[in-house]
Enzyme design. Structure first.
Site, short mmCIF file in Angstrom:
data_model
loop_
_atom_site.label_atom_id
_atom_site.label_comp_id
_atom_site.label_asym_id
_atom_site.label_seq_id
_atom_site.Cartn_x
_atom_site.Cartn_y
_atom_site.Cartn_z
N GLU A 153 -5.46 -3.18 -1.92
CA GLU A 153 -6.44 -4.06 -2.55
C GLU A 153 -7.52 -4.51 -1.56
O GLU A 153 -7.62 -5.69 -1.19
CB GLU A 153 -5.74 -5.26 -3.20
CG GLU A 153 -4.80 -4.86 -4.31
CD GLU A 153 -4.13 -6.03 -5.01
OE1 GLU A 153 -3.76 -5.88 -6.20
OE2 GLU A 153 -3.97 -7.09 -4.37
N GLU A 318 -1.00 -0.72 -10.27
CA GLU A 318 -0.18 -1.87 -10.65
C GLU A 318 -0.54 -2.28 -12.07
O GLU A 318 -1.64 -2.74 -12.33
CB GLU A 318 -0.40 -3.04 -9.69
CG GLU A 318 -0.03 -2.73 -8.25
CD GLU A 318 -0.25 -3.91 -7.31
OE1 GLU A 318 -0.40 -5.05 -7.81
OE2 GLU A 318 -0.29 -3.71 -6.09
#
Length: 685
Positions: A153, A318
């Site tokens: 991320e 995710e």
């Protein structure tokens, strides 16, 4: 023209995020077999496990993941390996505190969380290169490893960097961009408030000031610098991994976050892009979902649409599988029965060919003890695991849609200069954030699928001409290159819709001394004579468009037609500028421009879509209530319709053409009932 993505999944598949370092070794094999039994065929590992390979500086051991991969090799499980650079270990940050990121006031972020490093520390870059080299050299050849995730991320948690290393790198960035201090001072308007620089050493990343108001042109360049630093950090790792990855394996990272040119990141460093999708954020306890006007979890379709602009066929690294939250912030309820399927199908409907659930089992320790996975702490089978099995059965049933191309009736134009300027300029931000959300909501409620189209350095007019209608909501910053591209689009038959404030600034964020819409005046046939926010004491300002009274939003440009091809379509019906033009249509070449002096609302967007002939493009195929979303895909001359019910109530849809239910393989036509959160996929016959 952007390059084609280097990797694409050739089938729909499911995965999950797994952390072998969190669990007893005796659980590994059972976990993997249990995953496979429920349709999960890929796991992501390693992205937070630096110390498992380098427990002390320069001391490398591969025993832990070697042992785990031996267990994996006994199964048919695939592995995506993460590079561990998002969480530098304690020995590193203790010995080399210069690697730590800082607040704007210079205070360091200390060890104990994650993403506490800065991209520009030479020490951190050196140590990252070494650990990535070790990971790639040792693990890339393993037959179970099929891909790599860089870091985790990028720009999540924090997207601003204020370390000493960042200041030094920022100065270098500016020297390369401007060459001389005279050029920099001119670009930044440094004469204002006596900010002129006479030595490069006088320039820093933005620092604490009164009211925290910094030079907006400096801050715009600073955001560009942060993006540049992040892209280079990611590319540094991918360049190393490419020496070791097997043919057919891929390199990715999971986004999408601010202060980052995700398109450039993908083009320069990745084979495929992945996204982390958490629609349950819509139901955080700080929100008011019952009275929300922004569509709650359905809003994630907006984010997924934007991901598709970065990478047409992407993955989800995710995907929401349980309640989410940390022990320090974020609280959201568990997905209701059917919502896991709904959200997974939402991702697939918008272009995801790989969906990986976060996470396999809820962690029993650490900050994320409330970020629930498929399994709960007790490790028993539950309804979420059963729903994963149903999702796998659905994925098998619709497997032929893998790689299908999403269809859109129109596109919204975006570009990074305006995105970043809206972060710097609160006037710009109010307009842009309001209009973009309302355009998306209008597309959803009117079942008119849309795309995002980014104007990049290598964008060509053919990419624009794919769309009959383009909306450029508030392009305050315009360049000669972007203006020329838009002119060519209109000249070749396109319909361009512009909103308030178009053409106010140059690429440095400085206001230009020419009438708006500036560089687009030639094709707009309009001139902005005056402008104002709609104040809190004002009534909603309406416009009269052929007797149809519509709101003009939160900002009003008062327009005047220019030239023989300009036609006033609507006038303001209130405030001191009542009777003045608010909407002007101008023909240019084979196309036309609609210059709208207001900001966009779901009601006026519907009117624009209706006027341009693109509203409810697929109404002759399927009719659905507002509570449902449709997406349309095409592949091998076949059309697929995805219908998603976001409501907790039964909804009725009407298939107007014969279709095949992809689950049952039976023909479907006429009125069809969808249960709460139910989704359907149809092939139109």
């Amino acid at each position: 023209m952007r390059k084609q993505q280097n990797y694409q999944w050739n089938t729909l598949s499911l995965g999950t995020c797994y952390y072998p370092e969190h669990w007893d070794k005796n659980m590994w094999e059972e976990d993997l077999e249990r995953m496979l039994a429920h349709g999960i065929k890929t796991i992501r590992i390693g992205e937070f496990a630096w110390s498992k390979v380098e427990p002390r500086e320069g001391e490398f051991t591969f025993e832990f993941f070697d042992e785990f991969l031996k267990v994996v090799a006994k199964t048919d499980m695939n592995v995506i390996f993460g590079t561990p650079t998002a969480t530098p270990p304690a020995w590193l940050t203790e010995k080399y505190p210069e690697v730590l990121n800082c607040r704007m006031d210079g205070v360091k972020f200390r060890h104990g969380m994650r993403r506490h490093y800065n991209y520009n520390s030479p020490v951190y870059q050196k140590l990252c290169k070494r650990i990535v080299e070790k990971f790639g050299e040792h693990y890339a050849k393993h037959p179970s490893v099929i891909g790599w995730q860089i870091d985790n991320e990028i720009n999540c948690e924090v997207d601003e960097f204020y370390s000493e290393s960042d200041t030094l790198a920022f100065r270098k960035f500016l020297k390369e961009k401007y060459g001389t201090l005279d050029a920099l001072n001119q670009a930044w308007g440094s004469v204002f408030w006596n900010q002129e620089y006479t030595r490069w050493e006088e320039i820093y990343v933005p620092r604490i000031t009164i009211h925290n108001s910094t030079n907006p042109h400096q801050t715009l360049d600073y955001i560009r610098f942060v993006s540049d630093s992040a892209v280079k950090f990611c590319k540094m790792q991918s360049d190393i991994l490419r020496k070791y990855v097997k043919k057919g394996d891929f390199i990715t990272t999971n986004g999408m976050f601010q202060n980052l040119d995700n398109h450039r990141l993908t083009d320069e460093a990745l084979d495929v892009y992945t996204y982390d999708s958490y629609p349950n954020f819509a139901y955080c306890l700080c929100e008011d979902p019952k009275h929300s006007k922004n569509l709650n979890d359905r809003r994630w379709s907006d984010k997924l649409t934007e991901v598709r602009s970065i990478c047409p066929h992407f993955g989800i690294m995710e995907q929401q599988s349980g309640a989410n939250g940390w022990n320090t912030r974020m609280e959201a309820p568990a997905p209701k029965p059917g919502q896991m399927m709904l959200w997974a199908m939402q991702s697939i409907a918008h272009g995801a060919d790989y969906v990986s659930f976060f996470r396999w089992r809820t962690c029993t320790f650490g900050t994320e003890i409330y970020w629930h996975g498929i399994l709960d702490y007790d490790n028993r089978d539950n309804r979420k695991l059963a729903e994963v099995k149903k999702i796998y059965e659905r994925v098998q049933a619709i497997e032929e849609t893998a790689g299908a191309k999403n269809q859109a009736a129109f596109a919204m134009i975006k570009d990074y200069s305006n995105i970043w300027d809206a972060q710097v300029d609160v006037w710009h931000r109010r307009l842009t954030w309001s209009s973009e959300e309302e355009i998306f909501i209008a597309s959803q409620l009117n079942h008119t699928p849309m795309d995002y189209l980014y104007l990049l350095e290598n964008t060509e007019v053919e990419e624009l001409l794919k769309y009959k209608v383009l909306i450029y909501p508030h392009g305050l910053i315009l360049s000669e290159k972007k203006a020329a591209l838009l002119k060519e689009y209109v000249a070749k038959g396109g319909c361009l819709i512009l909103g308030a404030r178009t053409g106010q600034k140059d690429e440095n964020g400085k206001c230009v001394m020419t009438p708006m819409p500036g560089l687009l005046s030639e094709i707009s046939g309009s001139d902005v004579k005056e402008f104002t926010f709609v104040g809190p004491a004002d009534e909603n300002v309406m416009m009269d468009w052929n007797g149809n009274m519509l709101e003009t939003g939160i900002f009003n440009d008062i327009l005047e037609p220019v030239g023989t091809h300009a036609n006033v379509l609507a006038k303001y019906a209130g405030n001191y500028y009542k009777g003045s033009p608010v909407l002007i249509e101008n023909t240019y070449g084979e196309g036309k421009v609609l210059h709208f002096g207001g900001t966009f609302t779901r009601e006026n967007v519907k009117a624009f879509l209706d006027y341009t002939g693109v509203v409810e493009t697929y109404r002759d195929v399927v009719e659905v209530p507002e509570e449902c979303e449709i997406t349309v895909k095409e592949k091998n001359h076949k059309m697929y319709i995805f219908v998603l019910n976001y409501s907790d109530q039964k909804q009725e849809i009407w298939m107007k053409k014969p279709a095949k239910d992809m689950d049952t393989k039976e023909q479907a036509e006429g009125k069809i009932s969808l249960g709460a959160y139910e989704t359907k996929v149809y092939e139109i016959l």
